[in-house]
Design an enzyme around this catalytic site. Structure first.
Site, short mmCIF file in Angstrom:
data_model
loop_
_atom_site.label_atom_id
_atom_site.label_comp_id
_atom_site.label_asym_id
_atom_site.label_seq_id
_atom_site.Cartn_x
_atom_site.Cartn_y
_atom_site.Cartn_z
CD GLU A 68 0.37 -5.11 7.83
OE1 GLU A 68 -0.67 -4.82 8.44
OE2 GLU A 68 0.57 -4.79 6.64
CG ASP A 117 -6.22 -2.01 3.19
OD1 ASP A 117 -6.03 -1.47 4.30
OD2 ASP A 117 -5.30 -2.48 2.50
CE LYS A 121 -11.16 2.03 -9.20
NZ LYS A 121 -9.70 1.98 -9.25
CD GLU A 193 -0.60 1.54 15.89
OE1 GLU A 193 -1.34 0.62 15.47
OE2 GLU A 193 0.50 1.36 16.42
#
Ligand code: SAH
Length: 212
Positions: A68, A117, A121, A193
């Site tokens: 992470e 993520d 773009k 999650e």
């Protein structure tokens, strides 16, 4: 991921026995870290860690490493492990771009990407964890028969990933646009999650498995 500055997060991470602070020094030596030759599986972008912590509980003969980039999130995963001894789980705070500095060729058995993520773009496409550029890195660190498992609720990112995988020279082993209603693929599914949050909102969850 909503980010808050968590005071002391970096210090807590450095002190925790769950985290590895200088992972580059362990390239090619991860079996020594765990003290056994069990397969090593990583989750890139593990967030608060639900998924990988549960996997580590369920599979004591597999080693897990959660990666992470943000301390403020990683510290939450460390807190979840405070009361339990999980000798088959480690965390690294790092940016996934540097994977090949931390893992030797074919050192990894499986890679999990969950709700990565989207980088919507076009000019940011190479930052997506399912881009050709990332599959080139996975190609180095992953064993020949290793697989990449990816889940998301993001239609555009999933469609992009379905197209990138063959372009990167990989194959789609299996995929579904509605994991929770796919009897075969949902078997043994461990929810993340984000998966809990987005499926509760009614979003179908997409999953693919890539191999070479
Ligand atoms: N996997 C978790 C969290 C998803 S949010 C879940 O499914 O619930 C995506 C997470 O990946 C965020 O915590 C973000 O900080 C992390 N992340 C995104 N890009 C990354 C990168 N390049 N390297 C390391 N972590 C990354």
């Amino acid at each position: 991921m909503r980010l808050r500055n968590v005071p002391g997060a970096r210090e807590d991470i450095a002190k925790s026995s769950m985290t590895v602070n200088e992972p580059e020094a362990l390239k090619g030596k991860w079996s020594e870290v765990f003290g056994n030759d069990h397969p090593v599986r990583i989750e890139i972008g593990m967030g608060k860690g639900n998924f990988i912590i549960q996997l580590a509980h369920e599979n004591p003969t597999v080693n897990y490493i959660g990666i992470e980039k943000y301390s403020s999130v990683l510290v939450r995963a460390i807190e979840k492990c405070a009361d339990e001894e999980l000798s088959n789980l480690k965390f690294i705070r790092m940016e996934a771009e540097y994977l090949c500095d931390v893992f030797a060729p074919q050192e990894i058995d499986r890679i999990y990407l969950n709700f990565s993520d989207p980088w919507p773009k076009d000019r940011h496409a190479k930052r997506r964890l399912t881009s050709r550029q990332f599959f080139e890195r996975y190609d180095v660190i992953l064993k020949r028969d290793g697989i990449v498992e990816f889940k998301t609720d993001n239609d555009q990112l999933f469609q992009f990933s379905l197209e990138q995988i063959p372009e990167a020279g990989w194959r789609l082993k299996e995929y579904t646009w509605d994991l929770h209603h796919d009897k075969a693929m949902v078997k043994g599914n461990v929810m993340t999650e984000y998966e809990m949050k987005f499926s509760a909102m009614g979003n179908p969850i997409h999953k693919l498995i890539a191999e070479r």
